[in-house]
Design an enzyme around this catalytic site. Structure first.
Site, mmCIF file in Angstrom:
data_model
loop_
_atom_site.group_PDB
_atom_site.id
_atom_site.type_symbol
_atom_site.label_atom_id
_atom_site.label_comp_id
_atom_site.label_asym_id
_atom_site.label_seq_id
_atom_site.Cartn_x
_atom_site.Cartn_y
_atom_site.Cartn_z
ATOM 1 N N ASP A 5 0.851 -1.203 0.000
ATOM 2 C CA ASP A 5 0.000 0.000 0.000
ATOM 3 C C ASP A 5 0.883 1.248 0.000
ATOM 4 O O ASP A 5 2.102 1.152 0.086
ATOM 5 C CB ASP A 5 -0.936 -0.009 1.216
ATOM 6 C CG ASP A 5 -0.173 -0.064 2.539
ATOM 7 O OD1 ASP A 5 0.812 -0.828 2.627
ATOM 8 O OD2 ASP A 5 -0.540 0.663 3.482
ATOM 9 N N HIS B 60 2.197 -9.124 -3.240
ATOM 10 C CA HIS B 60 1.121 -8.133 -3.175
ATOM 11 C C HIS B 60 1.723 -6.729 -3.132
ATOM 12 O O HIS B 60 2.372 -6.348 -2.158
ATOM 13 C CB HIS B 60 0.287 -8.384 -1.912
ATOM 14 C CG HIS B 60 -0.809 -7.389 -1.701
ATOM 15 N ND1 HIS B 60 -2.080 -7.549 -2.217
ATOM 16 C CD2 HIS B 60 -0.835 -6.212 -1.032
ATOM 17 C CE1 HIS B 60 -2.839 -6.531 -1.869
ATOM 18 N NE2 HIS B 60 -2.105 -5.697 -1.143
ATOM 19 N N ASP C 34 2.059 -17.721 -3.862
ATOM 20 C CA ASP C 34 2.713 -16.624 -4.582
ATOM 21 C C ASP C 34 1.731 -15.978 -5.547
ATOM 22 O O ASP C 34 1.863 -16.104 -6.765
ATOM 23 C CB ASP C 34 3.956 -17.138 -5.319
ATOM 24 C CG ASP C 34 4.764 -15.981 -5.914
ATOM 25 O OD1 ASP C 34 4.543 -14.826 -5.497
ATOM 26 O OD2 ASP C 34 5.594 -16.243 -6.803
ATOM 27 N N GLU D 160 2.841 -10.340 0.896
ATOM 28 C CA GLU D 160 3.086 -8.920 0.642
ATOM 29 C C GLU D 160 4.593 -8.649 0.711
ATOM 30 O O GLU D 160 5.383 -9.518 1.105
ATOM 31 C CB GLU D 160 2.322 -8.067 1.681
ATOM 32 C CG GLU D 160 2.264 -6.589 1.300
ATOM 33 C CD GLU D 160 1.136 -5.807 1.974
ATOM 34 O OE1 GLU D 160 0.248 -6.438 2.586
ATOM 35 O OE2 GLU D 160 1.143 -4.569 1.873
#
Ligand code: 9MR
Length: 615
Positions: free
Chosen positions: A210, A535, A583, A592
């Site tokens: 993020d 991620h 994965d 992540e």
């Protein structure tokens, strides 16, 4: 070093409730190998071998060389080490280990420590199954430090990422400098009702997949880079990895070691999160800044249109700032006196403010648009901050706080340290950093590190995959738990020069680089079968082929039976702890990337290319 080849991997639950690896495979060492089923014709079922797991990067000539075999056999099997031409160079017998609790598999182990001949393309074969290829050599880890550090440059916010440093695929405009469509980070308001001012909180590293920036997690990440550097000031550095010009950073050749420049990018952000004098809660740090809603994957930082918000100040964030700024003050002193003074001043003010507002706990449900990083117990952050201030200043008041902390006489290593469990960070520095503190304090701290490392060696020896993590220890970001425990063992080596510690620390990395039940290297581009779909909104190649995959040197979170994301919940239900990983870009709770995980990797990579090479 080997680059990842494209392949997909997933994990499914077998009828027996044991997760197994399936997928298209590069060499059929594993996929068919791990599929349970009837034993090949003519071979007794008891001799069935499913797979042979090795460190896919390789082994140091003087280091431990261990591998794990998944097999139905309950008697020792013959193993063969083959060179690149397929010739058998040595053989031996496996050791039975029974059922491995972390994976649920019946396993045996291989030790080939005494074989030291450098080379590439070795593989271990047992019955008709062969491991992935690997190397033996002194320099196999030499680029791991630079690769794991480059991750931080690429995660920088508030600066254009330069193609000449990052590679063309990773170049991008600056994110979050107040240019449309961005709505941060140069004048960021608080969440409604929290404050009535705006603050310039540009810079720092994006936390993970993020675009949030969190003081709590920035703290341990900055600390680990600074700690890697600080360790480098008192160990041999034959490769010059801590030098100015050693890394891909724009501040190349400015007279300051590159790793310090990278850390400074985060420290300056942490300082910007501090409330200035004259405002309510002056001296405290805002817990975090992030979008007020989650954005979709992929989203490039410069394309993020969401309003950004500062969240309430917290005691934990303030103490993270105090600790890291105090640490930075002593390390920047030889290079930039003014910056060192700025850091120390901010650290003192933060520490005092945290004592005044000692119980401002971040809310656990404040997780819309960013993670909560909530932590109800800040006694460990107090201990850490007091320790860093005491080491840097030698002032009795800070030392008195160290000694009177409930953690002072505690075994702070009973679990791995992490962003929320920081007492060990203070303890490791009390043990290792030369200072004017009473020698009795140093001795106590050193003895506690050695005792913890000895215990961790016991854990490691009890695991058939040879890692310093018990079967119950697989948490969100478990790979960082493994590496942080390895750091405790490595520190014990630095303090005692007892080679058993060095061997344990080196061996712990085998797990991360492929010696695990999934035959998975968790570091992108390192090992034949390495994670490459982590991620992340930035390197979302899996969703958009025009975007790059995560850069070489990115550590995936790792096996986590919590299954806290829908993709993991749907694909991994019933998995044994070590098998709870996939994965895929959707699985943020197992796959992540994050700055606090890569900072652990940086520290160990530095160890691998320094201490691990000592004769
Ligand atoms: O690493 C964090 C882990 O310890 C927590 O259990 C988890 C849930 O709160 O959050 C992890 O941190 C994430 C953060 O909240 C938001 N950015 C991505 C981080 C890594 O997944």
């Amino acid at each position: 070093m080997r680059r990842t080849r494209r392949r997909w991997t997933t994990v499914v639950a077998s009828a027996a409730g044991i997760a197994v690896l399936v997928g298209s495979s590069i060499q059929d060492a594993t996929s068919a190998a791990t599929r349970p089923g009837p034993a090949p014709e003519g071979r007794p079922a008891s001799a069935r071998v499913d797979s042979v797991m090795v460190n896919q990067v390789g082994y140091l000539p003087a280091g431990p060389k261990r591998a794990t075999v998944v097999t139905a056999a309950t008697t020792p099997l013959m193993w063969r080490l083959r060179d690149a031409a397929g010739r058998t160079v040595t053989t031996g017998l496996t050791t039975e280990r029974g059922i491995d609790r972390a994976s649920g598999h019946n396993v045996q182990t291989i030790a080939f420590d005494t074989f030291r001949r450098p080379g590439r393309g070795y593989s271990l074969a047992v019955a008709d199954k062969a491991s992935y290829p690997f190397s033996i050599g002194r320099t196999i880890y030499d680029r791991l430090f630079a690769d794991s550090m480059r991750f931080f440059y690429l995660q920088r916010s508030g600066i254009a990422i330069d193609a000449s440093l990052a590679g063309a695929a990773y170049a991008r405009p600056a994110g979050h400098l107040g240019l449309a469509p961005n709505r941060g980070d140069t004048e960021v308001p608080c969440q409604p009702g929290v404050c009535d001012y705006r603050q310039d909180v540009r810079g720092g590293w994006y936390d993970a997949g993020d675009h949030g920036k969190y003081v709590v997690n920035g703290g341990i990440s900055g600390y680990q880079l600074l700690s890697a550097f600080e360790r480098g000031t008192h160990v041999r550095d034959p490769g010059g990895i801590f030098g100015d010009g050693a890394l891909s950073v724009p501040e190349h050749h400015d007279g300051v070691p590159d790793i310090l420049n990278e850390a400074r990018w985060e420290v300056e952000f942490l300082l910007r999160m501090q409330v200035p004098a004259g405002r309510p809660y002056a001296g405290m740090a805002h817990h975090k800044v992030h979008d007020n809603q989650w954005t979709a994957l992929p989203t490039q930082p410069q394309d993020d249109p969401m309003p950004r918000e500062l969240h309430q100040v917290s005691t934990a964030a303030t103490l993270n700032l105090a600790a890291v700024a105090a640490q930075a003050a002593r390390l920047f002193r030889p290079y930039d006196d003014t910056f060192a003074n700025t850091c120390l001043h901010a650290a003192r003010i933060a520490y005092t403010a945290a004592k005044t507002h000692a119980n401002m706990i971040a809310a656990g449900d404040d997780n819309i648009g960013g993670g909560a990083y909530d932590d109800a117990d800040v006694s460990d952050e107090f201990y850490w901050a007091a320790a860093e201030l005491a080491i840097t200043t030698a002032e009795p008041a800070y030392l008195a706080d160290v000694v009177s902390s409930s953690h002072h006489d505690d075994d702070v290593f009973t679990r791995e340290f992490s962003w929320g469990r920081t007492a060990a960070l203070g303890r490791l520095d009390l043990a290792t950093v030369p200072s004017l503190l009473p020698i009795s304090e140093r001795h106590l701290a050193r003895a506690s590190v050695a005792a913890a490392a000895t215990r961790l060696l016991g854990t490691l020896n009890g695991q058939a995959y040879g890692l310093p993590l018990p079967a119950t220890g697989y948490v969100w970001g478990s790979n960082s738990a493994v590496i942080n425990n390895a750091i405790v063992i490595a520190t014990a080596y630095d303090l005692t020069k007892d080679r058993r510690y060095r061997a344990g620390a080196v061996q712990a990395m085998d797990y991360v680089l492929g010696r695990n039940a999934l035959n998975q290297s968790y570091v992108t581009g390192w090992g034949e079968n390495s994670s490459h779909n982590q991620h992340t909104r930035i390197y979302a190649h899996e969703l958009n082929p025009a975007l790059p995959a995560p850069p070489v040197g990115s550590l995936a979170g790792g096996a986590n039976p919590g299954l806290q994301d829908p993709y993991a919940a749907a694909h991994l239900a019933g998995c044994a702890p070590q098998l709870c990983y996939v994965d895929d870009i959707q699985s943020y709770s197992t796959n992540e990337i994050a700055i606090n995980w890569n900072s652990a990797l940086v520290w160990m990579a530095a160890f691998l290319s320094t201490a691990a090479q000592e004769p």
